[in-house]
Design a protein around this motif. Structure first.
Motif, PDB file in Angstrom:
ATOM      1  N   ASP A 139       0.901  -1.416   0.148  1.00  0.00           N
ATOM      2  CA  ASP A 139      -0.612   0.006   0.451  1.00  0.00           C
ATOM      3  C   ASP A 139       0.860   1.509  -0.160  1.00  0.00           C
ATOM      4  N   GLU A 140       2.315   1.446   0.741  1.00  0.00           N
ATOM      5  CA  GLU A 140       3.209   1.950   0.475  1.00  0.00           C
ATOM      6  C   GLU A 140       3.891   2.374  -0.534  1.00  0.00           C
ATOM      7  N   GLY A 141       3.765   1.348  -1.511  1.00  0.00           N
ATOM      8  CA  GLY A 141       5.042   0.965  -2.340  1.00  0.00           C
ATOM      9  C   GLY A 141       6.409   1.052  -2.035  1.00  0.00           C
ATOM     10  N   VAL A 142       6.833   0.337  -0.483  1.00  0.00           N
ATOM     11  CA  VAL A 142       7.888   0.071  -0.696  1.00  0.00           C
ATOM     12  C   VAL A 142       8.578  -0.868  -0.149  1.00  0.00           C
ATOM     13  N   ALA A 143       9.789  -1.265  -0.845  1.00  0.00           N
ATOM     14  CA  ALA A 143      10.555  -2.421  -0.006  1.00  0.00           C
ATOM     15  C   ALA A 143      12.078  -2.053   0.671  1.00  0.00           C
ATOM     16  N   ARG A 144      12.499  -3.040   1.407  1.00  0.00           N
ATOM     17  CA  ARG A 144      13.492  -3.476   1.963  1.00  0.00           C
ATOM     18  C   ARG A 144      14.626  -3.665   2.426  1.00  0.00           C
ATOM     19  N   ARG A 145      15.425  -3.915   1.970  1.00  0.00           N
ATOM     20  CA  ARG A 145      15.777  -5.430   2.106  1.00  0.00           C
ATOM     21  C   ARG A 145      16.945  -4.689   3.509  1.00  0.00           C
ATOM     22  N   ALA A 146      17.029  -6.029   4.331  1.00  0.00           N
ATOM     23  CA  ALA A 146      17.365  -5.871   5.874  1.00  0.00           C
ATOM     24  C   ALA A 146      17.759  -4.440   6.282  1.00  0.00           C
ATOM     25  N   GLY A 147      16.463  -2.635   6.301  1.00  0.00           N
ATOM     26  CA  GLY A 147      15.861  -2.320   6.970  1.00  0.00           C
ATOM     27  C   GLY A 147      16.128  -0.876   5.561  1.00  0.00           C
ATOM     28  N   ALA A 148      16.814  -1.209   4.758  1.00  0.00           N
ATOM     29  CA  ALA A 148      18.085  -0.615   3.583  1.00  0.00           C
ATOM     30  C   ALA A 148      16.547  -0.014   2.456  1.00  0.00           C
ATOM     31  N   ASP A 149      16.292   0.406   2.425  1.00  0.00           N
ATOM     32  CA  ASP A 149      15.242   0.574   0.356  1.00  0.00           C
ATOM     33  C   ASP A 149      15.502   0.369  -0.621  1.00  0.00           C
ATOM     34  N   LEU A 150      15.266  -0.364  -1.462  1.00  0.00           N
ATOM     35  CA  LEU A 150      15.405  -0.943  -2.841  1.00  0.00           C
ATOM     36  C   LEU A 150      14.878   0.120  -3.396  1.00  0.00           C
ATOM     37  N   ARG A 151      15.804   0.163  -4.398  1.00  0.00           N
ATOM     38  CA  ARG A 151      15.678   0.544  -5.447  1.00  0.00           C
ATOM     39  C   ARG A 151      14.922   0.117  -6.633  1.00  0.00           C
ATOM     40  N   LEU A 152      13.554   0.669  -6.259  1.00  0.00           N
ATOM     41  CA  LEU A 152      12.916  -0.396  -7.680  1.00  0.00           C
ATOM     42  C   LEU A 152      12.497   0.465  -8.620  1.00  0.00           C
ATOM     43  N   THR A 153      12.541  -0.019  -9.452  1.00  0.00           N
ATOM     44  CA  THR A 153      11.632   0.392 -10.555  1.00  0.00           C
ATOM     45  C   THR A 153       9.326   0.210  -9.988  1.00  0.00           C
ATOM     46  N   LYS A 154       8.543   1.187 -10.831  1.00  0.00           N
ATOM     47  CA  LYS A 154       7.165   1.022 -10.436  1.00  0.00           C
ATOM     48  C   LYS A 154       7.056  -0.577 -11.111  1.00  0.00           C
ATOM     49  N   THR A 155       7.344  -1.176 -12.007  1.00  0.00           N
ATOM     50  CA  THR A 155       7.493  -2.198 -12.911  1.00  0.00           C
ATOM     51  C   THR A 155       7.662  -3.518 -12.051  1.00  0.00           C
ATOM     52  N   GLU A 156       9.029  -3.464 -11.400  1.00  0.00           N
ATOM     53  CA  GLU A 156       9.551  -4.450 -10.505  1.00  0.00           C
ATOM     54  C   GLU A 156       9.181  -4.043  -9.337  1.00  0.00           C
ATOM     55  N   PHE A 157       8.583  -3.243  -8.503  1.00  0.00           N
ATOM     56  CA  PHE A 157       7.704  -3.606  -7.135  1.00  0.00           C
ATOM     57  C   PHE A 157       6.319  -4.143  -6.983  1.00  0.00           C
ATOM     58  N   ARG A 158       5.912  -4.099  -8.241  1.00  0.00           N
ATOM     59  CA  ARG A 158       4.729  -4.331  -8.673  1.00  0.00           C
ATOM     60  C   ARG A 158       4.289  -5.811  -8.637  1.00  0.00           C
ATOM     61  N   LEU A 159       6.120  -5.910  -9.139  1.00  0.00           N
ATOM     62  CA  LEU A 159       6.637  -7.770  -9.810  1.00  0.00           C
ATOM     63  C   LEU A 159       6.623  -8.811  -7.781  1.00  0.00           C
ATOM     64  N   LEU A 160       7.397  -8.046  -7.523  1.00  0.00           N
ATOM     65  CA  LEU A 160       8.041  -8.584  -5.726  1.00  0.00           C
ATOM     66  C   LEU A 160       6.169  -8.421  -5.133  1.00  0.00           C
ATOM     67  N   ALA A 161       5.505  -7.156  -5.373  1.00  0.00           N
ATOM     68  CA  ALA A 161       4.420  -7.668  -4.450  1.00  0.00           C
ATOM     69  C   ALA A 161       3.549  -8.725  -4.391  1.00  0.00           C
ATOM     70  N   GLU A 162       3.157  -8.968  -6.078  1.00  0.00           N
ATOM     71  CA  GLU A 162       2.135  -9.978  -6.915  1.00  0.00           C
ATOM     72  C   GLU A 162       2.930 -10.873  -6.212  1.00  0.00           C
ATOM     73  N   LEU A 163       4.490 -11.157  -5.851  1.00  0.00           N
ATOM     74  CA  LEU A 163       5.104 -12.593  -5.749  1.00  0.00           C
ATOM     75  C   LEU A 163       4.850 -12.576  -4.036  1.00  0.00           C
ATOM     76  N   ALA A 164       4.856 -11.479  -3.412  1.00  0.00           N
ATOM     77  CA  ALA A 164       5.023 -11.554  -1.374  1.00  0.00           C
ATOM     78  C   ALA A 164       3.718 -12.084  -1.272  1.00  0.00           C
ATOM     79  N   ILE A 165       2.681 -11.440  -1.833  1.00  0.00           N
ATOM     80  CA  ILE A 165       1.204 -11.307  -1.354  1.00  0.00           C
ATOM     81  C   ILE A 165       0.631 -12.560  -1.786  1.00  0.00           C
ATOM     82  N   ALA A 166       1.205 -13.850  -2.564  1.00  0.00           N
ATOM     83  CA  ALA A 166       1.137 -14.345  -2.517  1.00  0.00           C
ATOM     84  C   ALA A 166       2.028 -15.461  -1.397  1.00  0.00           C
TER      85      ALA A 166
END
Length: 227
Positions: A139-166
Motif C-alpha cells: 500500500d505504501e509502494g515501499v520495499a526494504r532489504r535488511a532495513g535499507a530501501d530498495l531502488r525498484l522501478t514501479k514495475t519491479e515493485f509491482r512484480l515483487l508485491a504480487e509474489l509477496a502477496i501470494a
C-alpha cells in the motif's frame, strides 16, 4: 486526469500522427526528435510515461533508455521496428517497462499506455509482507532489504508485491503478466523473463542462484518465505 506522454521519435510524420491520435485518446503529448532533446525535456518538465523509439540519431534509444531510467522512476515503453528477440530484450534490459512494435495502432497503443499507468488496487490496509530479510509494503509502494530501501522501478515493485502477496504460493506467468502489466501478451513472456532477472539482481545475494524468487519450471514463480 490527462496523462503526460513524452514521445521520442525522429520521424516527423510518425510524431505528428501519434500526437494527434494519442491526443484524441486523452493524452497530453510532448514531442522530442532526438535523445538529446528528450533528456533536456525531462530535465525541465514532468511526464508520466515515455514512448521511446530505439532508432534515433545521435544518442541511440538504448542509451537514452538507460539515462532515463537512472534519472527518474518513469514508465518507459520502447517503440521498435526490430522484432528480433535480441533487440527487444536489449531494450528491456536497458530499463524499459514494456515494448510495442511498428506499425503502431493508436487505439492499441493507448490501451497499452493506460494498462501500464493503471495501478492494481487491493483492499490491503497497512499490510506488511516479509520474505527473508525483505520487507514489502504494497500500500505504501515501499520495499526494504535488511532495513535499507530498495531502488525498484514501479514495475519491479509491482512484480515483487504480487509474489509477496501470494505468500509462497505459485503465481503463474500468465497471472503475473495480467496483474502487473494489465494486458494480454498472447504468450510473449520475454517481458516477464527480463524483469524477473532485473529484480533478482536487486534482491538476491547471488542472482544466478536465487534463494528468494524461485522458478517453478513450466508454471511460474513463487517466493521462499524462509530464505
Amino acid at each position: 486526469m490527462d496523462y503526460r506522454v513524452l514521445l521520442v521519435e525522429d520521424d516527423e510524420r510518425i510524431r505528428q500522427a501519434l500526437e494527434l491520435s494519442l491526443g484524441d485518446e486523452g493524452f497530453d503529448v510532448v514531442e522530442a526528435a532526438s535523445g538529446e532533446e528528450a533528456l533536456y525535456r525531462l530535465d525541465n518538465d514532468v511526464f508520466d510515461v515515455v514512448l521511446l523509439d530505439l532508432t534515433l540519431p545521435g544518442v541511440d534509444g538504448l542509451a537514452v533508455c538507460k539515462a532515463l531510467r537512472s534519472r527518474a522512476d518513469l514508465r518507459i515503453i520502447i517503440v521498435t521496428a526490430r522484432t528480433g528477440t535480441a533487440d527487444v530484450i536489449a531494450g528491456l534490459e536497458a530499463g524499459a517497462d514494456d515494448y510495442v512494435t511498428k506499425p503502431l495502432v493508436a487505439s492499441e497503443l493507448a490501451a497499452r499506455i493506460r494498462a501500464l499507468l493503471r495501478r492494481r488496487r487491493t483492499d490491503l490496509q497497512n499490510a506488511v509482507y516479509r520474505v527473508g530479510d525483505l520487507e514489502i509494503r504494497p500500500d505504501e509502494g515501499v520495499a526494504r532489504r535488511a532495513g535499507a530501501d530498495l531502488r525498484l522501478t514501479k514495475t519491479e515493485f509491482r512484480l515483487l508485491a504480487e509474489l509477496a502477496i501470494a505468500e509462497g504460493r505459485i503465481v503463474t506467468r500468465e497471472q503475473l503478466l495480467r496483474r502487473v502489466w494489465g494486458y494480454d501478451y498472447y504468450g510473449d513472456t520475454r517481458l516477464l523473463d527480463v524483469h524477473i532477472r532485473r529484480l533478482r539482481c536487486k534482491i538476491e545475494r547471488d542472482p544466478d542462484s536465487p534463494e528468494v524468487l524461485i522458478t517453478v519450471r513450466g508454471t511460474g514463480y513463487r517466493v521462499d518465505r524462509n530464505s
